[in-house]
Design a protein around this motif. Sequence first.
Motif, short mmCIF file in Angstrom:
data_model
loop_
_atom_site.label_atom_id
_atom_site.label_comp_id
_atom_site.label_asym_id
_atom_site.label_seq_id
_atom_site.Cartn_x
_atom_site.Cartn_y
_atom_site.Cartn_z
N ALA A 37 0.83 -1.22 0.00
CA ALA A 37 0.00 0.00 0.00
C ALA A 37 0.85 1.26 0.00
N VAL A 38 2.14 1.12 0.29
CA VAL A 38 3.04 2.27 0.27
C VAL A 38 3.15 2.78 -1.16
N ASN A 48 14.68 5.15 -0.49
CA ASN A 48 14.89 4.96 0.95
C ASN A 48 13.61 5.24 1.74
N ALA A 49 12.85 6.23 1.30
CA ALA A 49 11.60 6.58 1.99
C ALA A 49 10.57 5.45 1.84
N ILE A 50 10.53 4.85 0.63
CA ILE A 50 9.62 3.72 0.40
C ILE A 50 9.99 2.56 1.31
N ALA A 51 11.29 2.25 1.37
CA ALA A 51 11.76 1.14 2.21
C ALA A 51 11.41 1.38 3.67
N LYS A 52 11.60 2.62 4.13
CA LYS A 52 11.30 2.94 5.53
C LYS A 52 9.80 2.80 5.82
N ARG A 102 7.66 0.91 4.19
CA ARG A 102 7.32 -0.52 4.14
C ARG A 102 7.73 -1.22 5.43
N LEU A 103 8.87 -0.82 5.97
CA LEU A 103 9.34 -1.39 7.23
C LEU A 103 8.36 -1.07 8.36
N ILE A 104 7.88 0.15 8.39
CA ILE A 104 6.90 0.56 9.40
C ILE A 104 5.61 -0.24 9.25
N ALA A 105 5.19 -0.46 8.00
CA ALA A 105 3.97 -1.24 7.74
C ALA A 105 4.13 -2.68 8.22
N ILE A 106 5.30 -3.27 7.98
CA ILE A 106 5.56 -4.64 8.42
C ILE A 106 5.55 -4.72 9.95
N GLU A 107 6.17 -3.75 10.59
CA GLU A 107 6.21 -3.73 12.06
C GLU A 107 4.81 -3.60 12.65
N SER A 108 3.95 -2.85 11.97
CA SER A 108 2.57 -2.69 12.42
C SER A 108 1.83 -4.02 12.36
#
Length: 444
Positions: A401-402, A419-423, A425-431
């Motif tokens: 969804a990012v 880098n912003a997309i990766a960050k 996506r990482l936040i979405a995975i952690e959620s």
Amino acid sequence: MLTADSNNQNSENSQHRHLLNTYLVGGAVRDKLLNRPVKDKDHLVVGATVEQMLALGFQQVGKDFPVFLHPKTKEEYALARTERKQGHGYTGFTCYAAPDVTIEEDLIRRDLTVNAMAMDEQGNIIDPYHGQQDLENRILRHVSDAFVEDPLRVLRVARFAARYHQYGFTIADETLALMSQISLSGELSSLSAERIWQEIQRSLAEDNPEVFFETLLKCHALKALWPELHSLWGVPNPEKWHPEICSGVHTMMVLKQAVRLTNESDNTTIKQNSTIIRFAALCHDLGKGLTPDNKWPSHHGHEKAGLPLVEKICQQLKIPNQYKQLALKVCEYHLHSHKVFELKASTILKMLNHLDAWRKPEEFDAFVMTCKADFLGRLHFENRPYPQEQFLLAVMQAASAVDAKEFVEQGLKGIEIKNAIAKARLIAIESVQRSFHQMATDIG
């Protein structure tokens, strides 16, 4: 109920039958007697010449023997023929097709008695080699000793054993002995890569493809055709995770689960890619065949060890790229799927990147399903839950969804956007990780 098209087709065929002595033969007769849907109709023409067929408007398509397409229905019509072995392999035959070849002489050259029957236009069965009896007794039996002249028949009979397993068919002992004789003679090496893959691919589309591979194992053909798969039998796994112990047995169980999951799926793409998923199931543990026996039953690093073996069989049999790509991904990352709840969000993101999940979400669905088949394909694991499936699909949905558009609008460029997309996506995975952890805590 007959449609107008089928009535016209029958009428067209009937007109030519009055001019030719034709019979429905082979698989169409076999499946008709088994009350199975008849997909392809092959016809035998007795007492005719090539010139007669051409004069009636038939189009000749056979180079080595006279096979023709009906001018309207495009069904295949072949002149009755005899064959004599002249060389090696499945192409080393000379063919004799003339008006004096009888229907019995044509049928005796066929592989199995259940395929050596014919039906005339009145519905009468011509069955000189007792195919109906073998059909009734659920036996796949060779017609004559000429069976050994064509090595392709080893694969064909194994495929028939897979297709008709659900009806209770088994291979006659004497036929299996001839299949072993062919396998041990070295004649299988004369088969082209395309023909071998065609039989494997067709078997993977059946409901019991494991029977195909188990049959090849039993008659020594698997060792000749795919030694890396053959070597898995007798290689043990840790009993805690593999009560079935044997890696070969496990692989067949995984294949069966892949069949069940693809058959039960309501996902159209999964249905369309079912043979690709089943092939990946076959390849996922090939690396275990390389583990030194003094390391058994542990197989540390078998995932990456198996990658060259997947590459090898795909190159050897000229297997299409979409089969190879999924097989490689499942081979390398199936343990990541099983242990996904233990992984850091950054490791999950790295896996998704390596799987090219963003560009190929449908292949990612296939990856998850194959990993699920691997987990369920173990003794007494068949009905265990696999929450990793729901988690991975939820992670994929959230991270996908990012949208890069957001970061472009912020004025970011190039590597900054990446880098912003990766960050994000990482936040979405952690959620998603927190949500699943909370669910587990609530259930506990």
